[in-house]
Design a protein around this motif. Structure first.
Motif, PDB file in Angstrom:
ATOM      1  N   SER A 116      -7.943   0.796   4.675  1.00 39.02           N
ATOM      2  CA  SER A 116      -7.981  -0.295   4.095  1.00 39.02           C
ATOM      3  C   SER A 116      -8.876  -1.468   5.056  1.00 39.02           C
ATOM      4  N   PRO A 117      -9.397  -2.480   4.317  1.00 42.36           N
ATOM      5  CA  PRO A 117     -10.271  -3.299   4.714  1.00 42.36           C
ATOM      6  C   PRO A 117     -10.146  -3.740   6.392  1.00 42.36           C
ATOM      7  N   ASP A 118      -8.967  -3.887   6.798  1.00 41.08           N
ATOM      8  CA  ASP A 118      -8.606  -4.301   7.992  1.00 41.08           C
ATOM      9  C   ASP A 118      -8.399  -3.192   8.828  1.00 41.08           C
ATOM     10  N   GLY A 119      -8.232  -2.173   8.416  1.00 44.01           N
ATOM     11  CA  GLY A 119      -7.877  -0.823   9.219  1.00 44.01           C
ATOM     12  C   GLY A 119      -6.547  -0.537   9.572  1.00 44.01           C
ATOM     13  N   SER A 120      -5.897  -1.360   8.747  1.00 41.73           N
ATOM     14  CA  SER A 120      -4.371  -1.238   9.314  1.00 41.73           C
ATOM     15  C   SER A 120      -3.466  -0.253   8.416  1.00 41.73           C
ATOM     16  N   PHE A 121      -4.246   0.337   7.267  1.00 44.59           N
ATOM     17  CA  PHE A 121      -3.963   1.421   6.303  1.00 44.59           C
ATOM     18  C   PHE A 121      -4.672   2.499   6.206  1.00 44.59           C
ATOM     19  N   LEU A 122      -4.304   3.759   6.025  1.00 47.36           N
ATOM     20  CA  LEU A 122      -5.136   4.836   5.532  1.00 47.36           C
ATOM     21  C   LEU A 122      -4.480   5.349   4.317  1.00 47.36           C
ATOM     22  N   ALA A 123      -5.200   5.584   3.179  1.00 47.82           N
ATOM     23  CA  ALA A 123      -4.774   6.432   2.259  1.00 47.82           C
ATOM     24  C   ALA A 123      -5.335   7.556   1.935  1.00 47.82           C
ATOM     25  N   ILE A 183      -0.790  10.115  -3.448  1.00 49.11           N
ATOM     26  CA  ILE A 183      -1.776   9.249  -2.656  1.00 49.11           C
ATOM     27  C   ILE A 183      -0.672   9.056  -1.316  1.00 49.11           C
ATOM     28  N   TYR A 184      -1.029   9.474  -0.077  1.00 52.71           N
ATOM     29  CA  TYR A 184      -0.273   9.149   0.959  1.00 52.71           C
ATOM     30  C   TYR A 184      -0.627   8.019   1.838  1.00 52.71           C
ATOM     31  N   ILE A 185       0.127   7.015   2.056  1.00 52.10           N
ATOM     32  CA  ILE A 185      -0.180   6.118   2.928  1.00 52.10           C
ATOM     33  C   ILE A 185       0.255   5.838   4.326  1.00 52.10           C
ATOM     34  N   TYR A 186      -0.567   5.792   5.174  1.00 52.63           N
ATOM     35  CA  TYR A 186      -0.099   5.720   6.764  1.00 52.63           C
ATOM     36  C   TYR A 186      -0.524   4.381   7.162  1.00 52.63           C
ATOM     37  N   ASN A 187       0.408   3.936   8.078  1.00 53.61           N
ATOM     38  CA  ASN A 187       0.230   2.876   9.011  1.00 53.61           C
ATOM     39  C   ASN A 187      -0.665   3.061  10.188  1.00 53.61           C
ATOM     40  N   VAL A 188      -1.804   2.249  10.500  1.00 53.10           N
ATOM     41  CA  VAL A 188      -2.686   2.743  11.418  1.00 53.10           C
ATOM     42  C   VAL A 188      -2.832   1.776  12.586  1.00 53.10           C
ATOM     43  N   THR A 189      -2.508   2.240  13.811  1.00 52.18           N
ATOM     44  CA  THR A 189      -2.380   1.463  14.904  1.00 52.18           C
ATOM     45  C   THR A 189      -3.173   2.000  16.161  1.00 52.18           C
ATOM     46  N   GLU A 190      -3.185   1.324  17.460  1.00 54.73           N
ATOM     47  CA  GLU A 190      -4.007   1.469  18.378  1.00 54.73           C
ATOM     48  C   GLU A 190      -5.472   1.928  18.141  1.00 54.73           C
TER      49      GLU A 190
END
Length: 765
Positions: free
Chosen positions: A560-567, A575-582
């Motif tokens: 996602s544009p802010d890097g908080s999700f990965l599709a 389509i698997y959606i992931y939360n992105v942290t650290e």
């Protein structure tokens, strides 16, 4: 004419439905509330089982029918939603019909304004909804973009299956080929020039005795309509890159496998084609006419040369043979090499001439055989390498270099074949394919793993050219730096620097099919063929995270544009959606988008990072509300005005015009909108890269077309500043870096169009 009342309109709906296909009505009766884009409410295992049965019967037709039904149901739902609005408009129109003509005309105009348009892929209609900011779709004019492309750099070398295709010129340039381009690379200045007049993959190359002229032969291929294109040989000037002669157009079959100039003055050119008989022909270079021709052999032919002391003698070698040809009065006579007491090898890979005129051949048994110049018999056998002798190279003074396959050794031999020096090239570069002498000490070495090495026996060898070794699909550019990443079927993940034009690092994983950089630029995600995906640290190259989604190949990774999700788009239709942290180093499953009827091909995030647009293998366009739990947005009309952070989906209103009329759904493999949102680059299945104006919503939109690839173009991507475009070939294992040339005040679209489309139509390998 009497206006239709709202009640009459409602009464007409059953009649309209009655005219629909019985199959559609049956489906509506059984499942009127389902979303026909997929069996979203059914259990996945049941759906997969059902699809297996259907695929066994008639996969393609069933998929298209299902998608058509999905469109029909969506239209019905949209109709139900628009019905109250139509009622209000009709009531308002009836009230004003006898009064205010201006208001009445405005009402009619509102009702007649188009809200959607259809495009057809393989006969299947796909509805595209027109954004609100486009008031008069029919009046839109499509023009080619002001920008154009210029070939800046070619990454790669074709060593895996070609021989004798590396030469060193007095200008300080190494000459080699990959895809449809012959590259002239200055090894000290690290600059490239390109001979780009071939229309399909270059297969062979030779240098004229004057060390200036060159000849290169290409394969045949077919055009976009499946019609065969004739192979030919180009004779060209390596200083000016001007084509001097085109030899044999229409005379060769399938392709040109070997070429050689005569040693005396280079007046004649010997050619072997790829027909069943591997026809041997000799051509007058100045006139471009054929002097003689003969059937050679049904076996593979690897090498051809004129005798260095007598241009009436020609030698060919290949699978289980060495032939000595004599040309007299336009007729060939053949003498077959006699092996006698020596074991006949499976392959004769290469040969050179000794100072005495004898012929030295290298074979698949690892031996160098010395053949008498007039007896056509073996005079001597010299054990040289473990495994095949892939190449032989003559040096001034009579010394000979040999290159090995299995042992990867380069050995220097004296004129009487006494070993003098040897070295071994690193294993990761593969076997020695060809050797070119620079100055008697320094050498250039082409390898079977598509690398070119530079070095000496004393100092060893370093790679100056590297490339992939198999089909490539994954491509991504860094969000703020001039670097990009590639991956493919050779299990290599490679990071490249666009300004230095070199490979930065390469690691071995599995088949890589897709990749994307995290917006913070510190990590990159790579999707593999097994359903696994990995996140790599760009500096340490370490795997910082690893996950697996299903057991089918992954086709797209998109942050996602802010890097908080990965599709993560998969061939299992999800389509698997992931939360992105650290900072991109930690990933937790957020949800799954379930609704596509076929494998995911492309996807993009909205600029606010809340929504996803996706395409699938059966040409669906679906929209998802990620923030609402990965919910499928059943009314696609509501997404017509949404703004997208990237545009890589090949199906959508804004890129309708990139498709040719009657296109197959696989004709376009990838596209990419520039960051400026002024242009869109397209990778097609016919070896072309196209550059269109963006948006491009009308059919038959004009474009600039560019050649260079020798197989289907699998991916394209702009660098972060839009200064360059990267394009990636499939089977040609080639990466082309194009410089984006901005249109100046004196430029016109017509001038750019004529410049960029002047070359002939490319072929498909």
């Amino acid at each position: 004419m009497k206006p239709i009342t709202p009640d009459e309109l409602v009464q007409l709906i059953p009649s309209i439905l009655w005219t629909m296909s019985p199959a559609i009505l049956t489906h509506l009766t059984v499942s009127s509330s389902d979303d026909a884009s997929a069996d979203g409410s059914a259990d996945f295992a049941d759906r997969a089982s059902m699809m297996e049965v259907r695929l066994q019967a008639q996969e393609d037709e069933i998929t298209l029918l299902k998608s058509s039904l999905a469109d029909a149901l969506r239209k019905l739902r949209l109709h139900d939603q628009l019905l109250p609005l139509l009622k209000q408009q009709l009531i308002r129109s009836n009230r004003n019909s006898s009064g205010n003509d201006k208001t009445s005309n405005l009402g009619r105009k509102t009702l007649s304004r188009r809200k959607s348009i259809k495009m057809f892929i393989r006969g299947r209609p796909i509805t595209m909804y027109i954004p609100s900011n486009i008031q008069n779709y029919e009046d839109l004019k499509m023009e080619p973009p002001f920008e154009r492309l210029e070939l800046d750099w070619v990454y790669g070398y074709r060593g895996r299956d070609c021989r004798d295709n590396l030469y060193f010129l007095p200008s300080g340039e190494a000459v080699f080929f990959i895809a449809c381009v012959v590259v002239l690379y200055h090894i000290n200045n690290r600059t490239q020039r390109h001979y780009d007049k071939h229309t399909d993959c270059v297969r062979c190359l030779t240098l004229h005795p004057d060390k200036v002229r060159m000849a290169s032969g290409q394969t045949a291929g077919v055009d976009k309509d499946g019609k065969p294109l004739h192979p030919c040989v180009h004779i060209w000037d390596s200083t000016t890159l001007v084509t001097l002669q085109q030899i044999g157009l229409g005379a060769f079959q399938r392709g040109v496998g070997c070429v050689a100039f005569s040693f005396d003055s280079g007046a004649f050119l010997c050619v072997i084609d790829d027909s069943n008989e591997h026809m041997l022909s000799v051509w007058d270079c100045n006139k471009g006419t054929r002097h003689a021709e003969v059937k050679n052999t049904n076996e593979a032919v690897f090498c051809v040369e004129f005798n260095s002391n007598d241009s009436t003698n020609i030698i060919t070698c290949g699978k289980s043979h060495v032939y000595f040809w004599t040309l007299s009065a336009g007729q060939f006579t053949k003498k077959q090499g006699i092996f006698g007491k020596y074991k006949k090898p499976k392959f004769i890979q290469c040969f050179v001439f000794s100072l005495t005129g004898d012929v030295l051949t290298g074979d698949s048994e690892g031996n160098i055989l010395t053949w008498g110049k007039s007896t056509f018999q073996i005079m001597r056998q010299t054990r040289a390498h473990e495994g095949s002798v892939f190449t032989l190279c003559s040096l001034q003074g009579g010394a000979v270099l040999s290159g090995g396959g299995k042992d990867r050794k380069i050995i220097r031999w004296s004129a009487d074949l006494a070993p003098e020096r040897e070295c071994e090239i690193p294993e990761n570069y593969g076997a020695v394919r060809t050797i070119s002498d620079v100055d008697g000490e320094e050498l250039l070495v082409g390898t079977t793993r598509n690398a070119i090495l530079r070095g000496t026996f004393s100092d060893g060898f370093v790679a100056i050219v590297q490339g992939h070794m198999d089909e490539m699909w994954g491509l991504a550019t860094h969000p703020s730096q001039n670097i990009f990443i590639t991956c493919g079927h050779d299990r290599q993940v490679c990071l490249w620097k666009t300004e230095e034009h070199k490979l930065d690092w390469c690691i071995t994983l599995e088949y890589g099919l897709c990749a994307d950089f995290c917006p913070n630029g510190s990590v990159v995600s790579v999707g593999l063929s097994t359903g696994r995906w990995m996140v790599l640290d760009l500096l340490t190259r370490e795997v910082v995270s690893e996950s697996i989604d299903g057991n089918e190949q992954l086709s797209v990774m998109r942050y996602s544009p802010d890097g908080s999700f990965l599709a993560v788009g998969s061939h299992d239709n999800f389509i698997y959606i992931y939360n992105v942290t650290e900072s991109g180093r930690r990933y937790t499953r957020f949800g799954k988008c379930n609704g596509h009827s076929s494998f995911i091909t492309h996807l993009d995030w909205s600029k606010d990072g809340k929504y996803i647009m996706s395409n699938s293998g059966d040409y669906e366009i679906l929209y998802w509300d990620v923030a609402a739990g990965c919910k499928l947005l059943r009314n696609r009309f509501e997404s017509k005005d949404r703004e997208w952070a990237s545009y890589t989906c090949v199906l959508g209103f804004h890129v309708m015009g990139v498709w040719l009329e009657g296109s197959d759904g696989t004709d376009i493999n990838a596209l990419c909108r520039s960051h400026s949102e002024r242009m869109v680059a397209v990778a097609d299945d016919f070896c072309k890269v196209h550059l269109f104006q963006y948006p491009c919503p009308k059919p038959k939109a004009p474009s600039h077309k560019y050649e260079g690839h020798g197989s289907h173009v699998t991916n394209v991507c702009f660098t972060h500043s839009d200064s360059h475009l990267l394009s990636m070939g499939g089977k040609d294992t080639c990466i082309l870096q194009w410089r984006v040339i901005r249109g100046g005040p004196g430029d016109s679209r017509e001038k750019l169009a004529s410049t960029s489309t002047s070359s002939p139509e490319p072929a498909t390998s």
